[in-house]
Scaffold this motif. Structure first.
Motif, mmCIF file in Angstrom:
data_model
loop_
_atom_site.group_PDB
_atom_site.id
_atom_site.type_symbol
_atom_site.label_atom_id
_atom_site.label_comp_id
_atom_site.label_asym_id
_atom_site.label_seq_id
_atom_site.Cartn_x
_atom_site.Cartn_y
_atom_site.Cartn_z
ATOM 1 N N UNK A 1 0.971 -1.594 -0.181
ATOM 2 C CA UNK A 1 -0.018 0.292 0.164
ATOM 3 C C UNK A 1 0.786 1.605 0.032
ATOM 4 N N UNK A 2 2.600 1.149 0.375
ATOM 5 C CA UNK A 2 2.784 2.378 0.131
ATOM 6 C C UNK A 2 3.383 3.000 -0.958
ATOM 7 N N UNK A 3 3.874 1.917 -1.409
ATOM 8 C CA UNK A 3 4.064 2.106 -3.263
ATOM 9 C C UNK A 3 3.124 2.652 -3.494
ATOM 10 N N UNK A 4 1.734 2.296 -3.222
ATOM 11 C CA UNK A 4 0.674 2.697 -4.062
ATOM 12 C C UNK A 4 -0.160 3.904 -4.033
ATOM 13 N N UNK A 5 0.428 4.580 -3.042
ATOM 14 C CA UNK A 5 0.135 5.580 -2.295
ATOM 15 C C UNK A 5 1.178 6.496 -2.549
ATOM 16 N N UNK A 6 2.250 5.908 -2.834
ATOM 17 C CA UNK A 6 3.607 7.036 -3.380
ATOM 18 C C UNK A 6 3.015 7.400 -4.661
ATOM 19 N N UNK A 7 2.744 5.985 -5.814
ATOM 20 C CA UNK A 7 2.535 6.334 -7.074
ATOM 21 C C UNK A 7 0.918 7.123 -7.472
ATOM 22 N N UNK A 8 -0.055 7.240 -6.042
ATOM 23 C CA UNK A 8 -0.981 8.545 -6.177
ATOM 24 C C UNK A 8 -0.410 10.147 -5.896
ATOM 25 N N UNK B 1 2.411 10.995 -6.926
ATOM 26 C CA UNK B 1 2.772 10.667 -7.478
ATOM 27 C C UNK B 1 2.414 11.523 -9.190
ATOM 28 N N UNK B 2 1.356 10.945 -8.664
ATOM 29 C CA UNK B 2 0.568 11.344 -10.163
ATOM 30 C C UNK B 2 -0.767 12.377 -9.689
ATOM 31 N N UNK B 3 -0.671 12.877 -8.326
ATOM 32 C CA UNK B 3 -1.140 13.683 -7.863
ATOM 33 C C UNK B 3 -0.164 15.234 -8.374
ATOM 34 N N UNK B 4 1.217 15.364 -7.131
ATOM 35 C CA UNK B 4 2.042 16.151 -7.683
ATOM 36 C C UNK B 4 2.546 16.322 -9.684
ATOM 37 N N UNK B 5 2.562 15.249 -10.301
ATOM 38 C CA UNK B 5 3.670 15.185 -11.273
ATOM 39 C C UNK B 5 2.364 15.397 -12.939
ATOM 40 N N UNK B 6 1.895 14.710 -12.033
ATOM 41 C CA UNK B 6 0.772 14.529 -13.454
ATOM 42 C C UNK B 6 -1.028 15.298 -13.447
ATOM 43 N N UNK B 7 -0.597 16.142 -12.245
ATOM 44 C CA UNK B 7 -1.824 16.835 -11.929
ATOM 45 C C UNK B 7 -3.173 16.128 -12.181
ATOM 46 N N UNK B 8 -3.520 14.675 -11.976
ATOM 47 C CA UNK B 8 -4.758 14.077 -12.260
ATOM 48 C C UNK B 8 -5.983 14.451 -11.149
ATOM 49 N N UNK B 9 -7.017 14.529 -11.953
ATOM 50 C CA UNK B 9 -8.089 14.977 -11.587
ATOM 51 C C UNK B 9 -8.634 14.418 -10.332
ATOM 52 N N UNK B 10 -9.262 15.696 -9.064
ATOM 53 C CA UNK B 10 -10.251 15.253 -8.088
ATOM 54 C C UNK B 10 -10.713 14.207 -8.378
ATOM 55 N N UNK B 11 -11.966 14.046 -9.554
ATOM 56 C CA UNK B 11 -12.323 12.778 -9.587
ATOM 57 C C UNK B 11 -11.623 11.059 -9.560
ATOM 58 N N UNK B 12 -10.202 11.462 -10.498
ATOM 59 C CA UNK B 12 -9.243 10.353 -10.636
ATOM 60 C C UNK B 12 -8.914 9.996 -9.214
ATOM 61 N N UNK B 13 -8.304 10.877 -8.345
ATOM 62 C CA UNK B 13 -8.103 10.818 -7.049
ATOM 63 C C UNK B 13 -8.379 10.140 -6.504
ATOM 64 N N UNK B 14 -10.460 10.274 -6.248
ATOM 65 C CA UNK B 14 -11.029 9.521 -5.568
ATOM 66 C C UNK B 14 -11.729 8.388 -6.079
ATOM 67 N N UNK B 15 -11.375 7.987 -6.963
ATOM 68 C CA UNK B 15 -11.625 6.519 -7.962
ATOM 69 C C UNK B 15 -11.101 6.138 -7.249
ATOM 70 N N UNK B 16 -9.862 6.446 -7.773
ATOM 71 C CA UNK B 16 -8.069 5.825 -7.215
ATOM 72 C C UNK B 16 -8.390 5.347 -5.237
ATOM 73 N N UNK B 17 -8.714 6.262 -4.802
ATOM 74 C CA UNK B 17 -8.788 5.825 -3.659
ATOM 75 C C UNK B 17 -10.098 4.931 -3.476
ATOM 76 N N UNK B 18 -10.855 5.088 -3.413
ATOM 77 C CA UNK B 18 -12.214 4.336 -3.871
ATOM 78 C C UNK B 18 -11.481 2.866 -3.888
ATOM 79 N N UNK B 19 -10.889 2.629 -4.768
ATOM 80 C CA UNK B 19 -10.243 1.308 -5.300
ATOM 81 C C UNK B 19 -9.305 0.573 -3.973
#
Length: 73
Positions: free
Chosen positions: A18-25, A27-45
């Motif tokens: 889960x640590x690796x998965x959260x780090x990937x998330x 990076x996705x937020x910081x480097x790729x600027x993924x949307x709030x909807x994407x973040x919520x969907x990833x967290x639900x998953x």
């Protein structure tokens, strides 16, 4: 019982991922600027996935614990 001990260790390490998965998330937020909807969907998953992983971990632990308790009797 060695096989069950190995499976327990394997399940514990799998849950630590889960640590690796959260780090990937992160990076996705910081480097790729993924949307709030994407973040919520990833967290639900992640929540659903780790619920399954921790259930498997507990089942493996319970099975091993039952075996150890039976040997102690």
């Amino acid at each position: 019982m060695t096989s069950k001990s190995f499976k327990l260790e394997e399940r514990i390490h799998d849950c630590w991922s889960i640590i690796n998965d959260l780090n990937a998330l992160t990076r996705g937020v910081g480097d790729k600027g993924i949307s709030e909807d994407q973040i919520v969907n990833i967290l639900i998953g992640l929540s659903d996935l780790y619920s399954l992983k921790f259930d498997e971990l507990f089942e493996t632990f319970s099975s091993l614990h039952t075996d150890v308790c039976a040997v102690d009797r």
